[in-house]
Design an enzyme around this catalytic site. Structure first.
Site, PDB file in Angstrom:
ATOM      1  N   ASP A  66      -5.615  -2.647   5.600  1.00  0.00           N
ATOM      2  CA  ASP A  66      -4.233  -2.852   5.710  1.00  0.00           C
ATOM      3  C   ASP A  66      -3.468  -1.544   6.176  1.00  0.00           C
ATOM      4  O   ASP A  66      -2.005  -1.337   6.119  1.00  0.00           O
ATOM      5  CB  ASP A  66      -3.550  -3.065   4.329  1.00  0.00           C
ATOM      6  CG  ASP A  66      -4.047  -2.377   3.150  1.00  0.00           C
ATOM      7  OD1 ASP A  66      -5.112  -1.850   3.271  1.00  0.00           O
ATOM      8  OD2 ASP A  66      -3.290  -1.960   2.019  1.00  0.00           O
ATOM      9  N   HIS A  67      -4.285  -0.293   6.295  1.00  0.00           N
ATOM     10  CA  HIS A  67      -3.650   0.686   7.016  1.00  0.00           C
ATOM     11  C   HIS A  67      -3.990   1.195   8.302  1.00  0.00           C
ATOM     12  O   HIS A  67      -3.319   2.016   9.041  1.00  0.00           O
ATOM     13  CB  HIS A  67      -4.214   1.987   5.925  1.00  0.00           C
ATOM     14  CG  HIS A  67      -3.624   1.794   4.476  1.00  0.00           C
ATOM     15  ND1 HIS A  67      -2.664   2.655   3.986  1.00  0.00           N
ATOM     16  CD2 HIS A  67      -3.868   0.957   3.638  1.00  0.00           C
ATOM     17  CE1 HIS A  67      -2.357   2.165   2.792  1.00  0.00           C
ATOM     18  NE2 HIS A  67      -3.238   1.257   2.576  1.00  0.00           N
ATOM     19  N   HIS A  78      -8.698   7.319  -4.271  1.00  0.00           N
ATOM     20  CA  HIS A  78      -8.722   5.719  -3.901  1.00  0.00           C
ATOM     21  C   HIS A  78     -10.401   5.651  -3.773  1.00  0.00           C
ATOM     22  O   HIS A  78     -11.381   6.498  -4.110  1.00  0.00           O
ATOM     23  CB  HIS A  78      -8.069   5.745  -2.862  1.00  0.00           C
ATOM     24  CG  HIS A  78      -7.803   4.394  -2.623  1.00  0.00           C
ATOM     25  ND1 HIS A  78      -7.393   3.393  -3.616  1.00  0.00           N
ATOM     26  CD2 HIS A  78      -7.784   3.512  -1.381  1.00  0.00           C
ATOM     27  CE1 HIS A  78      -7.203   2.286  -2.839  1.00  0.00           C
ATOM     28  NE2 HIS A  78      -7.573   2.265  -1.573  1.00  0.00           N
ATOM     29  N   HIS A 100       3.744  -0.050  -0.935  1.00  0.00           N
ATOM     30  CA  HIS A 100       2.387  -0.542  -1.143  1.00  0.00           C
ATOM     31  C   HIS A 100       2.440  -1.595  -2.302  1.00  0.00           C
ATOM     32  O   HIS A 100       1.661  -1.460  -3.168  1.00  0.00           O
ATOM     33  CB  HIS A 100       1.596   0.684  -1.398  1.00  0.00           C
ATOM     34  CG  HIS A 100      -0.183  -0.052  -1.300  1.00  0.00           C
ATOM     35  ND1 HIS A 100      -0.949  -0.457  -1.806  1.00  0.00           N
ATOM     36  CD2 HIS A 100      -0.760  -0.018   0.071  1.00  0.00           C
ATOM     37  CE1 HIS A 100      -1.970  -0.502  -1.382  1.00  0.00           C
ATOM     38  NE2 HIS A 100      -1.965  -0.405  -0.190  1.00  0.00           N
TER      39      HIS A 100
HETATM   40 ZN   LIG Z   1      -3.622  -0.037   0.896  1.00  0.00          ZN
HETATM   41 ZN   LIG Z   2      -6.625   1.223   0.413  1.00  0.00          ZN
END
Ligand SMILES: [Zn+2]
Ligand SMILES: [Zn+2]
Length: 306
Positions: A64-65, A137, A266
């Site tokens: 998603d990035h 993360h 986000h």
């Molecule tokens: Zn993300």
């Molecule tokens: Zn992520």
């Protein structure tokens, strides 16, 4: 003005309400892109950021990035771009970003430079720099700060005239910190005419992260902190498990870091476009909070309005 445009503010997958992660920072005619989720190029058209950018800073390699990179490069190629573009990302940049550049098609005809960054790195630019911090993360993850250099103190033209220093090169020299000799022979010290140096602006983007000290340090005193808030209090366990933040945690971090303004992004698809529950949970701790939505523009001025 530093203009921050939210191109995508959703988590994981695009929804009707939100695109996935991408953020443009515009400053003095320059555009910097942070993350480039699927569909980013269309958001750039829609929200008018243009395609003159030279840098894409990626926080980490979750789909998603980054999935917007092949499409963006393809469009740039069709626009007959010749100038190079720089793709910056954490450990593994050469392999992961390299794969996106060559994905199932001919290589772009303009140069694509890939750079690997590590926490603590600084990307030097003319009158600002990009500081790189660690985010917490899954896998290697970075947070970024755009930090302007300190500006010269305020020059007092009235007083300069009163001292008989003619407008012209002498003003510039004294403004830059040189003692000068006035026409009457008196030596004028810059301290007499120039105020203290003024701090530049700091804009910070957390990327995906659990609340962590390194992002807090990067955000210390920021004019704007863009922090992820994937979940609300109702999904706190899931936030811990997936190493994301809740709105409340982001607000707590913004408060403790002494930032001026917080924008949450986000946002999980389970919340509505306005996400009122997240806003409420954050504003209890940090009133200057905004829930970002696609197309939101935040203009970051100087704290002393100069
Ligand atoms: Zn993300
Ligand atoms: Zn992520």
């Amino acid at each position: 003005m530093i203009q921050v445009t939210f191109l995508g503010t959703g988590a994981a997958t695009p929804s009707v309400a939100r695109g996935v992660a991408a953020l443009a920072m515009q400053r003095e005619g320059e555009v910097l892109l942070f993350d480039c989720g699927e569909g980013t190029q269309r958001q750039m058209m829609r929200y008018g950021t243009g395609f003159t950018l030279e840098d894409v800073f990626v926080t980490h390699y979750h789909a998603d990035h980054i999935l917007g990179i092949p499409g963006l490069l393809r469009t740039m190629g069709l626009m007959a771009r010749t100038r190079p573009i720089h793709l910056w990302g954490p450990k593994g940049a050469a392999r992961t970003l390299g794969e996106l550049v060559t994905l199932g098609m001919e290589r772009p005809k303009f140069p694509v430079e890939i750079h690997e960054l590590h926490p603590g790195d600084v990307v030097a630019r003319g009158d600002y720099e990009i500081q790189v911090g660690a985010a917490e993360h899954k896998g290697p993850c970075l947070a970024y700060a755009l930090v302007e250099h300190e500006r010269l103190g305020r020059f007092d033209p009235e007083r300069a005239r009163a001292l008989g220093i003619p407008e012209g090169p002498l003003w510039g020299r004294i403004h830059r910190g040189e003692a000068v000799t006035a026409p009457d022979g008196r030596v004028v010290d810059p301290g007499e005419l120039v105020g203290p140096a003024r701090p530049g602006r700091r804009v910070v983007y957390s990327g995906d992260t659990a609340p962590c000290d390194s992002v807090m340090r990067l955000a210390a005193g920021a004019d704007l902190l863009v922090h992820e808030a994937t979940f609300g209090d109702d999904e706190r366990d899931r936030a811990i498990e997936t190493r994301h933040s809740t709105a409340r945690e982001a607000a707590e971090l913004a408060r403790d870091a002494g930032v001026r303004e917080l924008a949450l992004t986000h946002i999980s698809n389970r919340y509505s476009r306005e996400a009122p529950e997240l806003l409420l949970e954050a504003q209890v701790l940090f009133p200057a909070t905004t829930i970002a939505r696609d197309g939101l523009v935040i203009e970051v001025g100087f704290p002393d309005a100069n």
